[in-house]
Design an enzyme around this catalytic site. Structure first.
Site, PDB file in Angstrom:
ATOM      1  N   CYS A  24       4.340  13.803 -35.718  1.00 43.24           N
ATOM      2  CA  CYS A  24       4.088  13.443 -34.326  1.00 43.24           C
ATOM      3  C   CYS A  24       4.961  12.255 -33.911  1.00 43.24           C
ATOM      4  O   CYS A  24       6.178  12.363 -33.955  1.00 43.24           O
ATOM      5  CB  CYS A  24       2.599  13.204 -34.081  1.00 43.24           C
ATOM      6  SG  CYS A  24       2.168  13.307 -32.330  1.00 43.24           S
ATOM      7  N   HIS A  79       0.465  18.414 -35.399  1.00 42.39           N
ATOM      8  CA  HIS A  79      -0.363  17.794 -36.432  1.00 42.39           C
ATOM      9  C   HIS A  79      -0.734  18.840 -37.479  1.00 42.39           C
ATOM     10  O   HIS A  79      -1.661  19.613 -37.256  1.00 42.39           O
ATOM     11  CB  HIS A  79      -1.632  17.206 -35.815  1.00 42.39           C
ATOM     12  CG  HIS A  79      -1.378  15.965 -35.039  1.00 42.39           C
ATOM     13  ND1 HIS A  79      -1.324  14.718 -35.615  1.00 42.39           N
ATOM     14  CD2 HIS A  79      -1.093  15.772 -33.732  1.00 42.39           C
ATOM     15  CE1 HIS A  79      -1.045  13.810 -34.705  1.00 42.39           C
ATOM     16  NE2 HIS A  79      -0.903  14.428 -33.544  1.00 42.39           N
ATOM     17  N   GLU A 118      -2.320  18.453 -40.101  1.00 45.60           N
ATOM     18  CA  GLU A 118      -3.685  18.191 -40.581  1.00 45.60           C
ATOM     19  C   GLU A 118      -4.742  18.704 -39.616  1.00 45.60           C
ATOM     20  O   GLU A 118      -5.927  18.679 -39.926  1.00 45.60           O
ATOM     21  CB  GLU A 118      -3.864  16.697 -40.864  1.00 45.60           C
ATOM     22  CG  GLU A 118      -4.058  15.795 -39.646  1.00 45.60           C
ATOM     23  CD  GLU A 118      -2.761  15.395 -38.943  1.00 45.60           C
ATOM     24  OE1 GLU A 118      -1.716  16.035 -39.172  1.00 45.60           O
ATOM     25  OE2 GLU A 118      -2.817  14.436 -38.147  1.00 45.60           O
TER      26      GLU A 118
END
Lengths: 252, 208
Positions: free
Chosen positions: B79, B181, B183
């Site tokens: 990011c 992202h 995650e």
């Protein structure tokens, strides 16, 4: 282009998912981690957890739940219910929430939106707006306390205001449609489309797959939230996404 | 051990939970020795470009990150962490970045139909089929950003369409950037972190 998001909502009371969940693959129908993981497997795009715990001494329980869910489930997580201060927001974000949702607290204390946006970034701040159509004034009113209290505020004006204050997303529930299973409140979201500058999540009223395609085809909302149709297995996320793909709506 | 660079940026615990889930031990650190001895280095990031660069400078991490690149330790920026890898950014004035990748970070132009920030799941189109990350093709990942990297296509592994072409995975040698992202990108994101793990393993093998 962005996919339209399908978001199951889980009501959590004292660390357990309430309103009943009826999935065949679950051992424990009340365990938030297991239910969240099951939704991840089904292809949910995001999860909303609503803390319906009545007493404040159980708040810690909610952050424990989020801590555990975020170790097993890797998609955006929003927590709402009972968030009244920047400290409350911080506790949830620290535990693993990606966003917090403010509802009544934003009405009582609009500054909270700005404080949260400045401290954590506006993408973390969801403002939940519950609405009811007012037949005499021909406008959508903002209601709070589960629809029991009408604030008299015009929902469209309120939405403009919370965007200016720093809301990063809007979760708009039609209390007229909620529980009816007759479909999302299309006129409400069409009215919001004219003023929305941040993503909008539609909530309340869905009962069948066509309700999802209708809200995405007839309005510009970015996401649709549902609770009971998913919990009771009346619809699966896969059913909904297959239908949306068939009618040409982009989903993940 | 993966060093996650600690420079006081937003919430990185979810990233560390995901690394743990795919079997990568990680440590949040700003210690030069720990970073330079790591098997992989991750530069996370949420927030504003200039402030992030200031904080890296304040902690004397710019030189350390240059050494990470020289040592060819797999460096993954996520990011804002990806955006910092570029030469500069137009976010609130023109600011220098780390300069590991050629290109400039620009604001996504808002239009009637496109809200900024881009927030949600977008579909990756892979331009390079020989990368560790090529399996992202036609897969959706989760984005939250208002700025994007404008850069030469020869470093772009994958991109998404958001009015403009948004590079979603970039790579030059052992420097990788992901605009989304991983995650928060469910199975696809975890798979891409597994691929990073493979890259880290290859680096460890080559070092021995």
């Amino acid at each position: 282009m962005l996919a339209k998001r399908i978001i199951p909502c889980l009501d959590v009371d004292d660390g357990r998912v309430k309103k009943g969940v009826n999935f065949v693959d679950l051992k424990d129908v009340g365990d938030p981690v297991e239910i969240a993981a099951s939704y991840q497997k089904q292809g949910a795009d995001e999860l909303v957890f609503l803390d319906i715990t009545a007493t404040s001494d159980h708040r810690q329980t909610m952050s424990d739940v989020i801590e555990q869910v975020s170790s097993q489930v890797f998609m955006p997580l929003t927590v709402g219910g009972g968030i009244r201060s920047v400290d409350d927001m911080q506790a949830m974000l620290r535990a693993g929430a990606d966003k917090v949702s403010l509802n009544s607290a934003a009405v009582h204390n609009p500054e909270l939106i700005t404080q949260g946006a400045e401290k954590f970034g506006k993408q973390c701040i969801v403002v939940a707006v519950d609405t009811k159509w007012n037949e005499s004034t021909k406008q959508f009113d903002v209601v709070i306390n589960g629809g029991r209290v009408n604030t008299g505020m015009n929902a469209i004006d309120w939405i403009k205001k919370v965007q200016d204050l720093g809301a990063g997303e809007l979760l708009v529930t039609s209390m007229d449609a909620d529980g009816t299973k007759q479909g999302y409140d299309i006129p409400l979201y069409q009215a919001i489309d004219k003023v929305a500058t941040v993503p909008v999540i539609a909530s309340g009223g869905c009962g069948k797959v066509e309700d999802f395609s209708e809200v995405f085809e007839d309005t510009k909302v970015d996401a649709a939230l549902a609770a009971s149709v998913f919990h009771f297995g009346e619809l699966t996320i896969a059913n909904v996404k297959q239908h949306l793909t068939n009618v040409g709506v982009t989903v993940r | 051990m993966i060093a996650v660079v600690d420079y006081d940026t937003g919430n990185i615990r979810n990233l560390m939970k995901a690394l743990d889930y795919v079997g990568l031990d990680s440590k949040l650190t700003d210690d030069p020795e720990e970073i330079l001895n790591a098997d992989g280095v991750i530069l996370p990031g949420v927030g504003a470009f200039a402030e992030a660069m200031d904080e890296l400078r304040r902690r004397n991490l710019i030189d350390v990150l240059n050494q990470v690149v020289d040592k060819q330790i797999p460096l993954l920026g996520i990011c804002l962490g990806m955006q910092l890898l570029f030469e500069n950014s137009e976010e609130f004035g023109l600011h220098d970045g780390l300069g590991f990748l050629p290109g400039t970070v620009k604001e996504i132009p808002a239009t009637n139909d496109l809200k900024v920030p881009e927030m949600g799941w977008n579909e990756n189109k892979v331009l390079k089929n020989d990368s560790y990350f090529s399996e992202a093709n036609e897969k959706f990942t989760y984005f939250v950003h208002s700025y994007y990297a404008s850069c030469p296509l020869d470093i772009v592994t994958a991109g998404v369409d958001y009015g403009v072409f948004v590079p979603s995975i970039v790579q030059k040698n052992k420097v990788i950037g992901m605009q989304f992202h991983p995650e928060k990108s469910s199975d696809v994101g975890l798979g891409l972190l597994q691929n990073y793990k493979r890259m880290v393993q290859d680096y460890v093998d080559s070092r021995n």
